[in-house]
Write an enzyme that holds these catalytic residues in place. Sequence first.
Site, short mmCIF file in Angstrom:
data_model
loop_
_atom_site.label_atom_id
_atom_site.label_comp_id
_atom_site.label_asym_id
_atom_site.label_seq_id
_atom_site.Cartn_x
_atom_site.Cartn_y
_atom_site.Cartn_z
CD GLU A 1 -99.90 -42.89 -41.07
OE1 GLU A 1 -100.53 -41.85 -41.28
OE2 GLU A 1 -100.36 -43.85 -40.41
CE LYS B 1 -103.98 -40.74 -42.71
NZ LYS B 1 -103.39 -41.00 -41.36
CB CYS C 1 -102.90 -44.82 -41.88
SG CYS C 1 -103.15 -45.44 -40.19
#
Length: 276
Positions: free
Chosen positions: A40, A114, A155
Amino acid sequence: MRVALVQLTVTDDPAENLPETLAFLRIAAEGGADLVLTPECTNMLSSSREHQRATLRHEDDDPTLAAIRAEAKALGIWVLIGSLGLLTQDADGRFANRSFLIGPEGEIAARYDKIHMFDVNVTETEVYRESAAYRPGAQAVVADIPLAKIGMTVCYDLRFPHLFRRLAQGGAQILTVPAAFNHLTGAAHWEVLLRARAIETGCFILAPAQTGFHPESAGKGRNTYGHSLAIAPWGEVLVDAGTDPGVTFVDLDLTEVEKARGRVPSLSHDRSFDGP
């Protein structure tokens, strides 16, 4: 298939970070990797919204994306860019945290924004409000490429098992979890959550991570946990990259996916229920 996990310690300067990223891609290709994954925030990490606004670029003119696409083509490899911070056209000025799957011709094979934002008080003094700067995505993505079917996450998505289940039920054999995991929550939860997601889905988990202290031009900075991991569908840790930047290789046998799911076919055992 051979996979390489790239572990980075980026600064808040994309131009400073890019040469090391490209060098690691070349090392991965020289080591025979078919698929290379970066963490990330491959282009930069910064806690300053002003600095991000002045430094980030739109997808069409982002130099990190352009350079990695060119390098993937030159090396003839697949590259999962864990994510890039990018400007958007949103009226509220928020950025995108976007993961890219790049093909061996340099093409963008898949994009994923995300979904879950890291809005967390880790301690009284360490507070994160990702949603203040980044707008969440709304689309789950499984990329069907010649190597494998790959479900993309980033994440904090790791803490939402329903997303991983949907991706696995949508055909994913590999789930990617590029991260810049906080050093405190990483020590407590990183490995156990990754192993749980692998066991629940019967997928390989590939989790390239940021590591160490990330300096910022304003004098601040943050620490990330490192320990890029590859997890087998039965839950075994295949490789742990430790805490140094670099490239870690792992060989995957995709027949292990069906073996694990055959032993515990829980993906086909969902039942509806009422309450609470």
